[in-house]
Design an enzyme around this catalytic site. Sequence first.
Site, mmCIF file in Angstrom:
data_model
loop_
_atom_site.group_PDB
_atom_site.id
_atom_site.type_symbol
_atom_site.label_atom_id
_atom_site.label_comp_id
_atom_site.label_asym_id
_atom_site.label_seq_id
_atom_site.Cartn_x
_atom_site.Cartn_y
_atom_site.Cartn_z
ATOM 1 N N CYS A 153 0.929 -0.982 -0.497
ATOM 2 C CA CYS A 153 -0.119 -0.189 0.145
ATOM 3 C C CYS A 153 0.561 1.360 -0.113
ATOM 4 C CB CYS A 153 -0.877 0.195 1.156
ATOM 5 S SG CYS A 153 -0.041 0.186 2.730
ATOM 6 N N HIS A 209 -2.191 0.740 6.772
ATOM 7 C CA HIS A 209 -2.806 0.840 5.855
ATOM 8 C C HIS A 209 -3.017 1.955 4.909
ATOM 9 C CE1 HIS A 209 -4.297 -1.236 1.725
ATOM 10 N NE2 HIS A 209 -5.049 -0.858 2.056
ATOM 11 N N HIS A 265 -5.946 1.494 -4.121
ATOM 12 C CA HIS A 265 -4.973 1.478 -3.158
ATOM 13 C C HIS A 265 -5.030 -0.139 -3.178
ATOM 14 C CE1 HIS A 265 -7.899 -1.787 -0.756
ATOM 15 N NE2 HIS A 265 -8.364 -0.938 -2.040
#
Length: 161
Positions: free
Chosen positions: A60, A113, A125
């Site tokens: 990510c 994240h 993402h």
Amino acid sequence: NPPPPQPRPGDPNPYLDPMVPSQLKEMVDRYKNHLSATIVPWLGTPYLWGGELRGAGTDCSGFTRGVFREGFEVQLPRVSRDQFRYGRSVPRNELQPGDLVFFDTANSGHVTHVGVYAGNGQFAHASTGKGVVYADIDARWCKDVFRGARRVLAYPAPGMR
């Protein structure tokens, strides 16, 4: 039209001059289009922990780092928890294209994240199961683990729009 020059570390004023609403709409549209053109080549890149190569594999934070480097010549820190300290905080209801969005997917008490808000309720993402994809910021899983957003692109200063 390319997006305006981006702030650099040490800039005394990382914001643009005040804008009238029509100028702001034009700027948001330019950011959104430029961001989309930068993200599209990343779509489908498989998830690879520690990776940051478009097409080959990325995690990510490698994805967000690559998007900002390629699209805006902005150097983000390598990991999501450090990216969470970069730029300035933005309320969820004021998200603009290019804002970083952060999550605690492990419910561990810290950011795990990151993605980049693309506009219209969507963010991009690197999903562990699907690779780089767009997702709905209002999906239940996002709402439950959302931890904040940071603005790193040059938008007009707060209260100056």
